[in-house]
Design a protein around this motif. Sequence first.
Motif, PDB file in Angstrom:
ATOM      1  N   MET A  54       0.854  -1.201   0.000  1.00  0.00           N
ATOM      2  CA  MET A  54       0.000   0.000   0.000  1.00  0.00           C
ATOM      3  C   MET A  54       0.880   1.238   0.000  1.00  0.00           C
ATOM      4  N   THR A  55       0.593   2.192  -0.835  1.00  0.00           N
ATOM      5  CA  THR A  55       1.354   3.431  -0.900  1.00  0.00           C
ATOM      6  C   THR A  55       0.542   4.557  -0.292  1.00  0.00           C
ATOM      7  N   PRO A  56       1.222   5.623   0.130  1.00  0.00           N
ATOM      8  CA  PRO A  56       0.477   6.762   0.682  1.00  0.00           C
ATOM      9  C   PRO A  56      -0.487   7.329  -0.345  1.00  0.00           C
ATOM     10  N   LEU A  57      -1.569   7.871   0.147  1.00  0.00           N
ATOM     11  CA  LEU A  57      -2.541   8.503  -0.733  1.00  0.00           C
ATOM     12  C   LEU A  57      -1.935   9.766  -1.323  1.00  0.00           C
ATOM     13  N   ILE A  58      -1.947   9.894  -2.634  1.00  0.00           N
ATOM     14  CA  ILE A  58      -1.275  10.996  -3.306  1.00  0.00           C
ATOM     15  C   ILE A  58      -2.158  12.239  -3.255  1.00  0.00           C
ATOM     16  N   ASP A  59      -1.533  13.355  -2.895  1.00  0.00           N
ATOM     17  CA  ASP A  59      -2.224  14.630  -2.815  1.00  0.00           C
ATOM     18  C   ASP A  59      -1.805  15.523  -3.961  1.00  0.00           C
ATOM     19  N   SER A  60      -2.171  16.771  -3.848  1.00  0.00           N
ATOM     20  CA  SER A  60      -1.771  17.758  -4.837  1.00  0.00           C
ATOM     21  C   SER A  60      -0.262  17.969  -4.775  1.00  0.00           C
ATOM     22  N   PRO A  61       0.348  18.493  -5.846  1.00  0.00           N
ATOM     23  CA  PRO A  61       1.796  18.726  -5.850  1.00  0.00           C
ATOM     24  C   PRO A  61       2.219  19.625  -4.702  1.00  0.00           C
ATOM     25  N   ILE A  62       3.470  19.461  -4.307  1.00  0.00           N
ATOM     26  CA  ILE A  62       3.990  20.234  -3.183  1.00  0.00           C
ATOM     27  C   ILE A  62       4.041  21.714  -3.500  1.00  0.00           C
ATOM     28  N   GLN A  63       3.579  22.496  -2.547  1.00  0.00           N
ATOM     29  CA  GLN A  63       3.818  23.935  -2.562  1.00  0.00           C
ATOM     30  C   GLN A  63       4.569  24.228  -1.267  1.00  0.00           C
ATOM     31  N   HIS A 121       0.457  12.409   3.602  1.00  0.00           N
ATOM     32  CA  HIS A 121       0.872  13.433   2.639  1.00  0.00           C
ATOM     33  C   HIS A 121       2.387  13.565   2.593  1.00  0.00           C
ATOM     34  N   LEU A 122       3.019  13.653   3.760  1.00  0.00           N
ATOM     35  CA  LEU A 122       4.459  13.847   3.805  1.00  0.00           C
ATOM     36  C   LEU A 122       5.212  12.626   3.282  1.00  0.00           C
ATOM     37  N   ALA A 123       4.681  11.427   3.522  1.00  0.00           N
ATOM     38  CA  ALA A 123       5.320  10.223   2.997  1.00  0.00           C
ATOM     39  C   ALA A 123       5.225  10.170   1.482  1.00  0.00           C
ATOM     40  N   ALA A 124       4.143  10.697   0.937  1.00  0.00           N
ATOM     41  CA  ALA A 124       3.986  10.729  -0.523  1.00  0.00           C
ATOM     42  C   ALA A 124       4.834  11.825  -1.153  1.00  0.00           C
ATOM     43  N   HIS A 125       5.149  12.863  -0.387  1.00  0.00           N
ATOM     44  CA  HIS A 125       5.907  14.017  -0.900  1.00  0.00           C
ATOM     45  C   HIS A 125       7.043  14.361   0.070  1.00  0.00           C
ATOM     46  N   PRO A 126       8.035  13.503   0.194  1.00  0.00           N
ATOM     47  CA  PRO A 126       9.090  13.744   1.187  1.00  0.00           C
ATOM     48  C   PRO A 126      10.180  14.688   0.696  1.00  0.00           C
ATOM     49  N   ASP A 127       9.793  15.722  -0.022  1.00  0.00           N
ATOM     50  CA  ASP A 127      10.753  16.674  -0.576  1.00  0.00           C
ATOM     51  C   ASP A 127      11.094  17.743   0.452  1.00  0.00           C
ATOM     52  N   PHE A 128      11.732  17.321   1.498  1.00  0.00           N
ATOM     53  CA  PHE A 128      12.170  18.249   2.536  1.00  0.00           C
ATOM     54  C   PHE A 128      13.464  17.718   3.137  1.00  0.00           C
ATOM     55  N   SER A 129      14.144  18.573   3.846  1.00  0.00           N
ATOM     56  CA  SER A 129      15.372  18.195   4.535  1.00  0.00           C
ATOM     57  C   SER A 129      15.045  17.869   5.988  1.00  0.00           C
ATOM     58  N   GLY A 130      15.731  16.880   6.528  1.00  0.00           N
ATOM     59  CA  GLY A 130      15.538  16.570   7.930  1.00  0.00           C
ATOM     60  C   GLY A 130      14.596  15.417   8.168  1.00  0.00           C
ATOM     61  N   ARG A 131      13.918  15.452   9.277  1.00  0.00           N
ATOM     62  CA  ARG A 131      13.134  14.309   9.760  1.00  0.00           C
ATOM     63  C   ARG A 131      11.865  14.799  10.433  1.00  0.00           C
ATOM     64  N   VAL A 132      10.823  13.988  10.320  1.00  0.00           N
ATOM     65  CA  VAL A 132       9.582  14.220  11.063  1.00  0.00           C
ATOM     66  C   VAL A 132       9.357  13.038  11.995  1.00  0.00           C
ATOM     67  N   VAL A 133       9.087  13.329  13.255  1.00  0.00           N
ATOM     68  CA  VAL A 133       8.765  12.300  14.249  1.00  0.00           C
ATOM     69  C   VAL A 133       7.291  12.442  14.598  1.00  0.00           C
ATOM     70  N   ALA A 135      -8.970  17.894   7.237  1.00  0.00           N
ATOM     71  CA  ALA A 135      -8.077  18.376   6.177  1.00  0.00           C
ATOM     72  C   ALA A 135      -7.336  19.635   6.620  1.00  0.00           C
ATOM     73  N   GLN A 136      -8.017  20.502   7.387  1.00  0.00           N
ATOM     74  CA  GLN A 136      -7.365  21.723   7.871  1.00  0.00           C
ATOM     75  C   GLN A 136      -6.175  21.390   8.763  1.00  0.00           C
ATOM     76  N   GLY A 137      -6.407  20.518   9.729  1.00  0.00           N
ATOM     77  CA  GLY A 137      -5.344  20.171  10.669  1.00  0.00           C
ATOM     78  C   GLY A 137      -4.173  19.490   9.989  1.00  0.00           C
ATOM     79  N   ALA A 138      -4.464  18.532   9.093  1.00  0.00           N
ATOM     80  CA  ALA A 138      -3.392  17.829   8.391  1.00  0.00           C
ATOM     81  C   ALA A 138      -2.599  18.786   7.512  1.00  0.00           C
ATOM     82  N   ALA A 139      -3.293  19.713   6.852  1.00  0.00           N
ATOM     83  CA  ALA A 139      -2.614  20.677   5.987  1.00  0.00           C
ATOM     84  C   ALA A 139      -1.710  21.606   6.798  1.00  0.00           C
ATOM     85  N   ILE A 140      -2.155  22.022   7.978  1.00  0.00           N
ATOM     86  CA  ILE A 140      -1.326  22.896   8.811  1.00  0.00           C
ATOM     87  C   ILE A 140      -0.091  22.148   9.297  1.00  0.00           C
TER      88      ILE A 140
END
Length: 397
Positions: free
Chosen positions: A1-10, A128-140, A380-385
Amino acid sequence: MTPLIDSPIQPTKVQISPDLALAMQAWRRDFHQHPELGHQEHRTAARVAQLLRDWGLAVHENYGGTTGVIGVLDGRSGAGPTVGLRADMDALPMQDQGDHAHRSTRDGVAHACGHDGHTAILLGAASHLAAHPDFSGRVVFVFQPAEEPLTGAKALVQAGLFKDFPCDEIYGLHNNNCIGPGQVGVRVGAILSACDLFEIRIQGVGGHAAMPHQANDPIVAGAALVQSLQSVVSRNISPFDTAVLSVCQFQAGSAINVIADHAVLRGTVRTLSREAQSRTLQRLQEICAGIAQGYGCQITFDHLLSSPPTINHAGPVAHVRQAAAAVLGADQIIDPVTPLMASEDFSYLLDHCPGAYFFLGHDGLTCHHPEFDFDDALLAQGAAIFATLVYQRCINA
């Protein structure tokens, strides 16, 4: 199973796709139907762990001997800061009296505070972050047990949470119908109160109601004690600080014509600063000692439970404001929001790591109401924030 794909990263704003929003709603309602009390969140934790594992996160179950679940996601852009995101998973020991189709299937247990929604929000951010891991560092991702009894966060910290998963900053949220739907409330400093529970036992001498001079009535001493305790807030706490002291139980006697030999008082103290917390508890014990001497009885003061005030750090508050403004609009941010005299054990995490706790305005009943149901529009609001916070903190690292 892959993460659910969202809109492109902004980099400065995340939009949760309709598909992910529907999935979050399904998770939330499933958790609502199957609530679990603090340190008993076995089904919830297993579901959380499986989803995180399916999305490729490193998963640590039963962390520190608790039902806590820790998920770790590394960005694919190399080294950078580590951001912690936290949700609580437990429910309350009360009956779900709602008429919604997804009401609790467990007698006497209900998600009447919104933790089902918090868990779904953090799962949505992780997807969302697993589908778009275009960031530096780590999320716990910290899925915490037992917030309601105010013991879960402390257990994780004592187990070594920030030693095993060092975080540069950590964030948490809670639904709040004191602010409007679509709004975010945050403030520097205390946003929620400390909570201290106490029990006072008065030992007197029982006797016949017709011969009180041969007894030592603990009810008289207890009544004087209740009255005296009210002076703590009005006379010992600065008028520029805040404290609430409530004696909620007064138990004594078994017969209408018998003077009891003992009485028990129980109550709570809520304070917004460590100074007020310390001063109030000190005065409680001093007044107990004074009443004991004045009325010739024995009084025992027991401090049953304590949690510190939830105190936000300035830098992380600014980051919450920036992320929430990007998602909801700057005009939807209430800063500073009025603090609540409710309590939250996220305070233990903030004692060990800089961070911020914020409110999401929701439409509906207040928390702990028997018909409470989480407002799914917040998911969706909370996850987006949360996700926007990560990108804003890590994408340019």
